[in-house]
Scaffold this motif. Sequence first.
Motif, PDB file in Angstrom:
ATOM      1  N   MET A 526       0.829  -1.205   0.000  1.00  0.00           N
ATOM      2  CA  MET A 526       0.000   0.000   0.000  1.00  0.00           C
ATOM      3  C   MET A 526       0.867   1.261   0.000  1.00  0.00           C
ATOM      4  N   GLU A 527       1.934   1.279   0.752  1.00  0.00           N
ATOM      5  CA  GLU A 527       2.787   2.465   0.781  1.00  0.00           C
ATOM      6  C   GLU A 527       3.536   2.630  -0.526  1.00  0.00           C
ATOM      7  N   ARG A 528       3.944   1.531  -1.132  1.00  0.00           N
ATOM      8  CA  ARG A 528       4.648   1.634  -2.422  1.00  0.00           C
ATOM      9  C   ARG A 528       3.728   2.169  -3.513  1.00  0.00           C
ATOM     10  N   SER A 529       2.450   1.852  -3.420  1.00  0.00           N
ATOM     11  CA  SER A 529       1.501   2.262  -4.458  1.00  0.00           C
ATOM     12  C   SER A 529       0.718   3.501  -4.067  1.00  0.00           C
ATOM     13  N   GLY A 530       1.201   4.230  -3.059  1.00  0.00           N
ATOM     14  CA  GLY A 530       0.529   5.476  -2.689  1.00  0.00           C
ATOM     15  C   GLY A 530      -0.833   5.275  -2.053  1.00  0.00           C
ATOM     16  N   VAL A 532      -3.185   3.314  -2.868  1.00  0.00           N
ATOM     17  CA  VAL A 532      -4.237   3.029  -3.850  1.00  0.00           C
ATOM     18  C   VAL A 532      -4.413   1.520  -3.896  1.00  0.00           C
ATOM     19  N   GLN A 533      -5.582   1.023  -3.472  1.00  0.00           N
ATOM     20  CA  GLN A 533      -5.773  -0.418  -3.311  1.00  0.00           C
ATOM     21  C   GLN A 533      -5.594  -1.171  -4.620  1.00  0.00           C
ATOM     22  N   ALA A 534      -6.106  -0.606  -5.726  1.00  0.00           N
ATOM     23  CA  ALA A 534      -6.020  -1.314  -7.009  1.00  0.00           C
ATOM     24  C   ALA A 534      -4.568  -1.508  -7.421  1.00  0.00           C
ATOM     25  N   LYS A 535      -3.728  -0.486  -7.224  1.00  0.00           N
ATOM     26  CA  LYS A 535      -2.314  -0.610  -7.582  1.00  0.00           C
ATOM     27  C   LYS A 535      -1.599  -1.567  -6.634  1.00  0.00           C
ATOM     28  N   ALA A 536      -1.933  -1.518  -5.344  1.00  0.00           N
ATOM     29  CA  ALA A 536      -1.309  -2.432  -4.392  1.00  0.00           C
ATOM     30  C   ALA A 536      -1.672  -3.877  -4.711  1.00  0.00           C
ATOM     31  N   ALA A 537      -2.918  -4.096  -5.137  1.00  0.00           N
ATOM     32  CA  ALA A 537      -3.332  -5.457  -5.512  1.00  0.00           C
ATOM     33  C   ALA A 537      -2.525  -5.964  -6.693  1.00  0.00           C
ATOM     34  N   ARG A 538      -2.234  -5.082  -7.647  1.00  0.00           N
ATOM     35  CA  ARG A 538      -1.416  -5.514  -8.786  1.00  0.00           C
ATOM     36  C   ARG A 538      -0.003  -5.858  -8.342  1.00  0.00           C
ATOM     37  N   LEU A 539       0.527  -5.128  -7.372  1.00  0.00           N
ATOM     38  CA  LEU A 539       1.862  -5.441  -6.854  1.00  0.00           C
ATOM     39  C   LEU A 539       1.906  -6.832  -6.234  1.00  0.00           C
ATOM     40  N   LEU A 540       0.859  -7.189  -5.503  1.00  0.00           N
ATOM     41  CA  LEU A 540       0.807  -8.479  -4.811  1.00  0.00           C
ATOM     42  C   LEU A 540       0.234  -9.587  -5.681  1.00  0.00           C
ATOM     43  N   LYS A 541      -0.137  -9.258  -6.917  1.00  0.00           N
ATOM     44  CA  LYS A 541      -0.700 -10.228  -7.872  1.00  0.00           C
ATOM     45  C   LYS A 541      -1.975 -10.864  -7.318  1.00  0.00           C
ATOM     46  N   ILE A 542      -2.843 -10.032  -6.729  1.00  0.00           N
ATOM     47  CA  ILE A 542      -4.138 -10.492  -6.263  1.00  0.00           C
ATOM     48  C   ILE A 542      -5.192  -9.541  -6.808  1.00  0.00           C
ATOM     49  N   THR A 543      -6.464  -9.884  -6.596  1.00  0.00           N
ATOM     50  CA  THR A 543      -7.541  -9.048  -7.088  1.00  0.00           C
ATOM     51  C   THR A 543      -7.817  -7.921  -6.089  1.00  0.00           C
ATOM     52  N   PRO A 544      -8.394  -6.802  -6.540  1.00  0.00           N
ATOM     53  CA  PRO A 544      -8.759  -5.731  -5.594  1.00  0.00           C
ATOM     54  C   PRO A 544      -9.710  -6.196  -4.500  1.00  0.00           C
ATOM     55  N   ARG A 545     -10.582  -7.150  -4.856  1.00  0.00           N
ATOM     56  CA  ARG A 545     -11.518  -7.653  -3.847  1.00  0.00           C
ATOM     57  C   ARG A 545     -10.772  -8.412  -2.752  1.00  0.00           C
ATOM     58  N   GLN A 546      -9.802  -9.249  -3.154  1.00  0.00           N
ATOM     59  CA  GLN A 546      -9.004  -9.955  -2.158  1.00  0.00           C
ATOM     60  C   GLN A 546      -8.187  -8.980  -1.313  1.00  0.00           C
TER      61      GLN A 546
END
Length: 561
Positions: A526-530, A532-546
């Motif tokens: 979350m801190e790396r992506s500012g 923004v949940q959608a960007k953090a989810a992409r970093l962790l390779k999971i869905t925004p819902r997860q």
Amino acid sequence: MMNAQVTAARRELNVVYEISKTLATSLDVHKTFREALNYLLQALDWRRAFVVVSQPGSAELQGLCAVGLSQDESQRLKFLPGEGIVGRVYATGVPYSVPDLRAEPLFLNRTGGADQSPGACVSMLAVPIRADRRTVGVLAVDYLNPETRSHFGDELQLLKMVATLMGQALLLHRSVSAAHDNIQDEVRRMSKALNHSGKPGHKIEHVVGTSAPMLEVFDQVHQVAPARTTVLLRGESGTGKEVIARAIHSLSLRKREAFVSVNCAALTESLLESELFGHEKGAFTGAQGQRKGRFEMAHGGTLFLDEIGDISASFQAKLLRVLQEREFERVGGGTPVKVDVRLILATNRDLERMVKAGEFRADLYYRINVVSIQLPPLRERREDIPAMAKHFLERFNRENARSTQFSPTAMRVLSSCYWPGNVRELENCVERTATMAHSDVITDLAFPCQGNRCLTQVLHHIEREDAVRPSRLTEIPIQERPMAPAGAEAAVSTPIEVSPEPAAATPIAVVDGKPEGEAERLVWAMERSGWVQAKAARLLKITPRQMGYALQKHGIEVRKF
């Protein structure tokens, strides 16, 4: 006789048609006028032709283009109003025909036209080029006249039509050039003003800062706010771009109208199009009625587009059309909707590098990069850190009925931190430390970094480009589970494997660039992506819902700066 007249009329009509097409192909009048003269001479078997025009700030007529003249002859195409045949046509605005140049007293023979065909009868026609109800130039042709005719009604009429087309093209060219020059002058004026150092009286509400970089930002904001100019805010994630955007709106003439914000990175392309432009009833499944987009909602006010560097190439083209035309069509609609919106955009990406790599349209880059304001990272304005930390702590005390304060040693720790998350990270650190403090005085030992437990230590020594690159991170194992039954709490779904050891009990280990422990990985992403949940989810390779389930499960509050 009748057939000859019809043939001549058709030929003249074709000449006018072809020349009109040629003049409409480009705003480069030097190129289009030359091509038009070439066609004119070829179609009518004439010898030479040239165009002279008046120059702003000069009384002299100068050659714009010529066909059939050498370079040296073209350079001698200079006339004063009333001088020779060309000057007379310009001064009077009346066409002039010369059956035989050798017998014409007004003929100056400046380009040597009468000397090229000794013994032959050379005729000359000259007509004024008019634009905006005034004469701006002269079109002249000469040709061999073996029949020694003295009447040129048809030829003069044809030249008048050609000169009219040239006058319209010349007027359009000068209007566009004048508008371009005005824009360049305005940009230079604003750039010069923005280069001045910040003025002490220029402050922005809800923004703390007395350092030289921030005073310069304040001055730039006050300078650009009253104009309608598009503003591009640049800087690392967490530097406060949305706060500055709101400040520009509140200082503008549109402050009583709406300020609408959209995070472009948080939406897919289809959702972003519907969100910005709206949709008509039945445009897609679930579209129960007409819905206004953010552009319409911001009509008369300001639209802030954050993370503009994250939009797709196809949507860049759609956005460019809206910026150019100031109109759009709703999704599923066909009626253009015009809007009056002041645009402020923000990005933490290197747009110049993206344009060079073909990832961002150059024409969109030039359209949005009118006035650019660079927000400095927190580590480059360390003198602001104490005041900002006190501001965040005072807000925490008001919200939680506390009376916490920092010790001098604690303030030294805050001032020496790298702060890769900038202002957003400072705010979170202050709130986290104040929450966990055992007394009303926060000392240096209260900070996690003093126990080798800094949540963003992995980001302190990276090559900073502030652009998300999921390909550099290894995928975090995900344990998929069936959907929870109706009525069950969403938090029972655990999309990310839980670390067997509590993260708070041991220092955070770094493996392949990511910390161990589920909660730490979530905060890290979350801190790396500012945040923004959608960007953090992409970093962790999971869905925004997860991602949402995981944040809720660990009680991690999503902060907004």
